[in-house]
Scaffold this motif. Structure first.
Motif, short mmCIF file in Angstrom:
data_model
loop_
_atom_site.label_atom_id
_atom_site.label_comp_id
_atom_site.label_asym_id
_atom_site.label_seq_id
_atom_site.Cartn_x
_atom_site.Cartn_y
_atom_site.Cartn_z
N UNK A 167 0.82 -1.38 0.00
CA UNK A 167 0.17 0.11 0.01
C UNK A 167 0.77 1.30 -0.08
N UNK A 168 2.21 1.02 0.12
CA UNK A 168 2.98 2.29 0.14
C UNK A 168 4.34 2.02 -0.79
N UNK A 226 14.49 4.88 5.31
CA UNK A 226 16.02 4.41 5.71
C UNK A 226 16.13 3.59 6.87
N UNK A 227 15.05 3.66 7.94
CA UNK A 227 15.27 2.68 8.90
C UNK A 227 14.84 1.11 8.48
N UNK A 279 10.86 8.65 13.99
CA UNK A 279 9.76 9.08 13.09
C UNK A 279 8.49 9.65 13.65
N UNK A 280 7.43 9.29 12.96
CA UNK A 280 6.14 9.77 13.39
C UNK A 280 5.53 9.19 14.36
N UNK A 286 7.00 6.19 1.20
CA UNK A 286 7.36 5.85 2.70
C UNK A 286 8.19 7.13 3.04
N UNK A 287 7.81 7.48 4.26
CA UNK A 287 8.52 8.67 4.74
C UNK A 287 10.27 8.68 4.63
N UNK A 288 10.70 9.66 4.22
CA UNK A 288 12.31 9.36 4.08
C UNK A 288 12.78 8.63 5.32
#
Length: 152
Positions: A77-78, A89-90, A122-123, A83-85
């Protein structure tokens, strides 16, 4: 040693994040050795195993295309570029450690370390996302399960 490695993973994440950001901004002068060296110098008294950090950063960069190809079907789905940068990277670090460092870093430790990075950088939902993707990566890429019945 564990906290030393945790800090090393933070430095690796910072380095990978900066390299990706600068590359995407069109910075043609970006150099992995310069960025990694600068980031490591900030923690020279705290990180004894700089070879671990260097190998992690260079390994992720070398295997990045392959790692991204492994992440994509696990998080369909992503799209990888959405995906957030920081999360991307994580995940790359986590998948790299699962696939390449299993004899040095137990899979559960690699996943836990990635989740801790996601919590710190992260968020709000990053840690759950990272845990889910890496748990599935472990089951499918390491254990070879396809039914999702194994838990980490």
């Amino acid at each position: 040693m564990a906290s030393n490695r945790h800090l090393g993973r933070i430095v690796a994440l910072q380095t990978l994040y900066e390299l990706e950001f600068r590359t995407e901004c069109g910075d043609t002068s970006v150099d992995v050795s310069e960025v990694l060296g600068r980031n490591l110098s900030r923690y020279e008294t705290a990180i004894d195993d700089t070879d671990f950090v260097d190998a992690l950063v260079r390994g992720v960069l070398k295997e990045q295309v392959s790692i991204d190809e492994k992440i994509q079907p696990i998080a369909p789905d992503w799209p990888i570029e959405q995906i957030a940068r920081i999360d991307r990277n994580i995940l790359r670090i986590g998948v790299y450690e699962l696939l390449n460092d299993g004899k040095i870093v137990p899979p559960k430790v690699a996943i836990n370390e990635a989740v801790e990075l996601a919590k710190a950088f992260g968020s709000d939902n990053s840690s759950k996302f990272v845990n889910g993707v890496l748990g599935t990566a472990y089951r499918t890429l390491i254990e070879g399960a396809t039914d999702g019945s194994t838990t980490v």
